[in-house]
Design an enzyme around this catalytic site. Structure first.
Site, PDB file in Angstrom:
ATOM      1  N   CYS A   1       0.871  -1.171   0.000  1.00 14.27           N
ATOM      2  CA  CYS A   1       0.000   0.000   0.000  1.00 14.27           C
ATOM      3  C   CYS A   1       0.911   1.224   0.000  1.00 14.27           C
ATOM      4  CB  CYS A   1      -0.856  -0.034   1.264  1.00 14.27           C
ATOM      5  SG  CYS A   1      -1.897   1.413   1.494  1.00 14.27           S
ATOM      6  N   ASN A   2       0.814   2.024  -1.050  1.00 15.07           N
ATOM      7  CA  ASN A   2       1.680   3.212  -1.125  1.00 15.07           C
ATOM      8  C   ASN A   2       1.366   4.202  -0.010  1.00 15.07           C
ATOM      9  OD1 ASN A   2       1.366   2.078  -3.967  1.00 15.07           O
ATOM     10  ND2 ASN A   2       3.057   3.491  -4.257  1.00 15.07           N
TER      11      ASN A   2
ATOM     12  N   CYS B   1      -0.479   3.683  -6.683  1.00 14.55           N
ATOM     13  CA  CYS B   1      -1.410   3.108  -5.697  1.00 14.55           C
ATOM     14  C   CYS B   1      -1.687   1.693  -6.153  1.00 14.55           C
ATOM     15  CB  CYS B   1      -2.708   3.908  -5.656  1.00 14.55           C
ATOM     16  SG  CYS B   1      -4.041   3.105  -4.737  1.00 14.55           S
TER      17      CYS B   1
HETATM   18  N1  DGL Z   1      -3.890   0.664  -2.189  1.00 17.03           N
HETATM   19  C1  DGL Z   1      -3.477   1.786  -1.469  1.00 17.03           C
HETATM   20  C2  DGL Z   1      -2.270   2.483  -1.996  1.00 17.03           C
HETATM   21  O1  DGL Z   1      -1.458   1.846  -2.608  1.00 17.03           O
HETATM   22  C3  DGL Z   1      -4.410   2.589  -0.655  1.00 17.03           C
HETATM   23  C4  DGL Z   1      -5.648   3.072  -1.285  1.00 17.03           C
HETATM   24  C5  DGL Z   1      -6.557   3.661  -0.271  1.00 17.03           C
HETATM   25  O2  DGL Z   1      -6.960   2.962   0.664  1.00 17.03           O
HETATM   26  O3  DGL Z   1      -6.897   4.845  -0.441  1.00 17.03           O
HETATM   27  O4  DGL Z   1      -2.077   3.655  -1.803  1.00 17.03           O
END
Ligand code: DGL
Length: 263
Positions: free
Chosen positions: A73-74, A184
């Site tokens: 998760c970024n 993301c």
């Molecule tokens: N999948 C996530 C990322 O890589 C987070 C997305 C989220 O929950 O807003 O940032």
């Protein structure tokens, strides 16, 4: 040799795009995936709150016996990775790095686009990376507004998704971006939409998850943590939401894992 699972964590379904690359690159490793689900999306939450959620999730995976954790998760990486590394000095942690470096190396137009959540884009990690590799290159960022919600509700293949992605990408395409970084882990699920939008243009969409899987493999080797060659891998899914969400995680992981459209 170490047969304990590799933990993979995201706010929800997005980290499955990393999970499928890990499964492909490390077919002998057991994977324990935690998709928070209860608090998703993280993208517009205050940094402190994301850090608290990330800690709770990584604590959980380590308590389950994971030998290494991939923060897929970024947003959580940007908010918490330094803090988590201090908290767990003995457990290798892999975070998501926005793939600004390869984008800057490969751009011919000198313009690179980055799509990510609001929280990731205003984070120190992104600023540092962009400053380090983006010198002399124009880095155009845009939040993928609504992208996470589209993926979380299985609406990737809808006209609404097309409209939403087109809107977010318009500015960077107008500026002439020829490399677009998906910052993301939810966004690669929208790959067919991205590809339709850039069709006929010389634009590359960069999904950093294969690089994250390679980094994980390196760390397993470095720490002597590979599973035994005869170890049958297991794939487990956990969530802080409910049983129905856990089932969705499993179904989406296997539905998309091997289809070329999802690559
Ligand atoms: N999948 C996530 C990322 O890589 C987070 C997305 C989220 O929950 O807003 O940032």
């Amino acid at each position: 040799m170490d047969n304990r699972p590799v933990g993979v964590y995201d706010s929800g379904l997005g980290g499955l795009t990393v999970w499928r690359e890990l499964r492909r690159a490390l077919p002998g490793e057991s994977l324990l995936y935690l998709g928070d689900g209860k608090n998703c999306p993280y993208g517009a939450r205050p940094r402190e709150e994301v850090r608290r959620l990330a800690c709770q999730a990584v604590d959980y995976l380590i308590a389950q016996g994971c030998k290494l954790v991939v923060v897929a998760c970024n947003t959580a990486t940007a908010a918490a990775i330094d803090f988590l590394r201090e908290r767990y000095p003995d457990i290798p942690l892999v975070g998501m790095e926005p793939a600004v470096k390869p984008a800057c190396l490969h751009t011919r137009s000198g313009v690179v686009g980055v799509l990510a959540t609001e929280r990731s884009l205003d984070g120190e990690l992104f600023r540092r990376t962009a400053a380090r590799y983006g010198r002399g290159i124009e880095v155009v960022t845009a939040p993928g507004k609504g992208f996470v919600e589209l993926v979380e509700s299985d609406r990737e293949a809808t006209p609404e998704a097309e409209e939403c992605v087109r809107r977010a990408m318009a500015g960077m395409l107008e500026r002439g971006a020829d490399q677009i970084v998906l910052g993301c882990t939810h966004y690669p699920f929208l790959m067919p939409v991205f590809e339709r939008i850039v069709a006929g243009r010389d634009v590359t969409i960069i999904d950093p998850s294969p690089a994250v899987a390679r980094r994980t493999a390196q760390l397993l080797d470095q720490y002597g943590l590979r599973a035994a060659p005869d170890h049958p891998p297991t794939y487990e899914f956990r969530t802080f939401a409910d049983e129905a969400y856990r089932e969705r995680l499993r179904a989406k992981a296997f539905a998309d894992a091997d289809t070329p459209a999802a690559r």
